[in-house]
Write a protein that holds these residues in place. Structure first.
Motif, PDB file in Angstrom:
ATOM      1  N   LEU A   1       0.831  -1.213   0.000  1.00  0.00           N
ATOM      2  CA  LEU A   1       0.000   0.000   0.000  1.00  0.00           C
ATOM      3  C   LEU A   1       0.864   1.261   0.000  1.00  0.00           C
ATOM      4  O   LEU A   1       0.371   2.353  -0.305  1.00  0.00           O
ATOM      5  CB  LEU A   1      -0.930   0.007   1.224  1.00  0.00           C
ATOM      6  CG  LEU A   1      -2.076  -1.016   1.227  1.00  0.00           C
ATOM      7  CD1 LEU A   1      -2.818  -0.959   2.552  1.00  0.00           C
ATOM      8  CD2 LEU A   1      -3.030  -0.767   0.061  1.00  0.00           C
TER       9      LEU A   1
ATOM     10  N   GLN B   1      -0.688  -0.909  -5.624  1.00  0.00           N
ATOM     11  CA  GLN B   1      -1.549  -0.359  -4.569  1.00  0.00           C
ATOM     12  C   GLN B   1      -2.988  -0.843  -4.718  1.00  0.00           C
ATOM     13  O   GLN B   1      -3.622  -1.270  -3.747  1.00  0.00           O
ATOM     14  CB  GLN B   1      -1.516   1.174  -4.604  1.00  0.00           C
ATOM     15  CG  GLN B   1      -0.232   1.787  -4.078  1.00  0.00           C
ATOM     16  CD  GLN B   1      -0.310   3.307  -4.039  1.00  0.00           C
ATOM     17  OE1 GLN B   1      -0.965   3.930  -4.875  1.00  0.00           O
ATOM     18  NE2 GLN B   1       0.351   3.896  -3.063  1.00  0.00           N
TER      19      GLN B   1
ATOM     20  N   ARG C   1      -1.928   8.335  -3.905  1.00  0.00           N
ATOM     21  CA  ARG C   1      -2.353   7.292  -4.858  1.00  0.00           C
ATOM     22  C   ARG C   1      -2.105   7.729  -6.302  1.00  0.00           C
ATOM     23  O   ARG C   1      -2.635   7.136  -7.244  1.00  0.00           O
ATOM     24  CB  ARG C   1      -3.828   6.952  -4.647  1.00  0.00           C
ATOM     25  CG  ARG C   1      -4.784   8.110  -4.894  1.00  0.00           C
ATOM     26  CD  ARG C   1      -6.249   7.674  -4.779  1.00  0.00           C
ATOM     27  NE  ARG C   1      -7.170   8.722  -5.214  1.00  0.00           N
ATOM     28  CZ  ARG C   1      -7.674   9.669  -4.456  1.00  0.00           C
ATOM     29  NH1 ARG C   1      -7.363   9.685  -3.162  1.00  0.00           N
ATOM     30  NH2 ARG C   1      -8.489  10.586  -4.951  1.00  0.00           N
TER      31      ARG C   1
END
Length: 539
Positions: free
Chosen positions: A428, A447, A486
């Motif tokens: 992650l 991810q 992200r």
């Protein structure tokens, strides 16, 4: 710093191996430094200018002219093809520029560029004929048609610069456009015919020669041509290239050529025609034999894995009819797991794990096979070795396999025993160290898939509690609320929201009230819109 290349087949989205890095071997013609490109093209350009001035007339006797040809008979077929491709690239670029200038009514520029194209075409034909002594009658007809149409094109554009009447020029514009289209069509047909003829020669050399050096040279020639685009891969497949290459892979005397031959096959199989030809010659059985034969080198088995990865790519829509693959799947999967376990380099592990990852998409039975073979334990152990799983690309393959296996109930206990939740947590935090766009995209996939795997596995209370204990919830919240974490990826956001909601059921006390109200309680689509609007508000 370790260098990588993407296995570029100029098929881009169609070729799964484009996402797998390998040591730099060859850069595509157009992807070179602009100064280097200009240096390479300079000789061709100056030759063209000479021809412009001399109206394509020779300045020496026929004997002298032959000795001054740009290409000597000593050049290999591949060298000749490279020169042909370079000249073709120049002409294609010039034709595109002519169309652009024509749109802007730059008549003087259109004419000068047309003259230049005319000369390039004549130079290309002269060069090609200098190293092709027995070209077909069809080739000669296309050459004649193209030269005539280029002369007509030059004459039409010359009339344009001799008039200033706008109405006349506009009426001639459609005629010029039509002629330009015809020139482009004749040119494309001529190039395809020439490439087909030269590919036939390379395939013929492979089929007829027992000489290892000639066979190697021809194989390398075919491989280099596959790097020029999908159309050349189709021609190679159509002209029997796949059949010829598998002939090499079935002869022990050519064992040292297997890695290069298999690499070429993987490249050709980015197109449907290549895979159909592979199926026709029982290529799957041959690949299975190579993978399961421990007397073959690791490099050979790794390249066989690369072919498997290519033909089972989920990005290809025409691989579902590989019936022979299903017949040999168990021994192929077993061999690939073994290759992952014993891989001595990151590249070998990457190719083997990529093949396994694709197979888990290809057939659902593969996941059960992998579980039976203790693949989960082997993959998790490999991830602990930073010399083997050393890039986001490798971790992408591993987490893909874990995500697809996580649908099985038995998978949860394997994950717990192998410290897999810790690995998923680390994934992650995957970030690109180079900023390379391909690597950044690979990190996004890592991810996303790690969040998906957590969401699936967290139906098991033991996995969910392990994830909560490792502070997965705060990291998932951070990925939802911070677009930069992200890389502004919507797919990562959706996966993290799904995982967060699954974990929140097990531990509602682990969330702040604001997080619960915004990220868990609403419909998933509303939480998604809220998080994407956060991104807009920060701009």
């Amino acid at each position: 710093m370790k260098k990588y290349r993407l296995r570029s087949m100029a098929c881009q989205g169609d070729n799964y191996l484009d996402s797998l890095p390998l040591p730099v071997q060859r850069m595509h013609l157009i992807q070179v430094d602009s100064v280097q490109r200009w240096m390479e093209d300079l000789k061709l350009m100056t030759d063209c200018e000479c021809m412009c001035i001399l109206q394509s007339k020779p300045i020496s006797t026929e004997e002298d002219a032959q000795s001054e040809l740009i290409l000597s008979s000593q050049h290999s077929a591949y060298d000749n093809l490279q020169l042909l491709l370079k000249r073709a690239w120049i002409i294609s670029t010039e034709l595109t520029r002519i169309a652009q200038k024509l749109e802007k009514n730059r008549w003087q520029r259109v004419h000068s560029m047309t003259v230049r194209v005319n000369c390039h075409v004549r130079s290309m034909i002269n060069e090609y004929n200098s190293f092709t002594r027995n070209s077909s009658e069809e080739m000669h007809q296309f050459e004649k048609l193209l030269i005539e149409k280029c002369s007509e094109f030059t004459a039409v554009t010359e009339r344009c610069i001799q008039t200033e009447d706008e109405q006349t020029l506009q009426s001639m514009k459609s005629c010029i456009n039509e002629t330009l289209t015809t020139v482009a069509q004749y040119f494309g047909q001529l190039i395809e015919l020439a490439l087909t003829y030269e590919i036939q020669n390379l395939v013929r050399q492979i089929n007829s020669s027992d000489n290892i050096y000639i066979t190697e040279s021809s194989t390398i020639g075919l491989f280099n041509l596959t790097q020029e685009g999908a159309q050349l891969c189709r021609i190679i497949a159509k002209e029997g290239g796949v059949v010829a290459l598998f002939k090499i892979c079935r002869q022990d005397c050519f064992r040292c050529l297997y890695p290069q031959t298999l690499r070429t096959l993987a490249s050709i199989c980015c197109v449907e025609e290549g895979i159909h030809q592979l199926e026709k010659v029982d290529g799957i059985l041959c690949l299975a034999d190579i993978l399961t034969d421990r007397t073959h080198s690791e490099a050979t088995r790794a390249e066989a894995a690369a072919v498997i990865a290519q033909i089972t790519s989920p990005h290809l829509t025409f691989t579902q009819h590989l019936s022979s693959f299903l017949e040999n799947m168990e021994e192929i999967v077993t061999a690939l797991v073994k290759l992952c376990q014993e891989a001595s380099t990151g590249e070998v592990f990457l190719l083997a794990s990529a093949a396994l990852a694709n197979i888990t998409f290809f057939d659902t039975m593969a996941c059960e096979m992998l579980l039976h073979l203790n693949a989960m334990k082997i993959l998790l152990a490999a991830c602990a070795d930073k010399q083997i799983v050393d890039t986001p690309y490798s971790r992408d393959q591993v987490v893909t396999i874990l995500a697809n296996m996580s649908v099985l109930d038995q998978c949860a206990s394997e994950i717990i025993q192998g410290n897999g939740v810790q690995l998923l947590m680390e994934m992650l935090f995957e970030r690109s160290s180079s900023g390379n766009s391909a690597e950044v995209t690979a990190c996004e996939r890592v991810q996303q898939k790690s969040a998906v795997t957590l969401a699936r596995l967290s139906r098991d209370p033991e996995v969910a509690h392990a994830a909560i204990k490792l502070s997965c919830i705060p990291r998932l919240i951070e990925l939802c609320r911070s677009p930069a974490e992200r890389n502004n990826s919507d797919s990562v956001l959706v996966a993290c929201l799904a995982a967060l909601r699954r974990l929140a059921v097990m531990s509602p006390d682990g969330l702040e009230d604001s997080d619960f109200q915004q990220l868990v309680k609403p419909r998933l689509v509303d939480s998604f819109l809220l998080c994407t609007n956060m991104e807009e508000s920060f701009v």
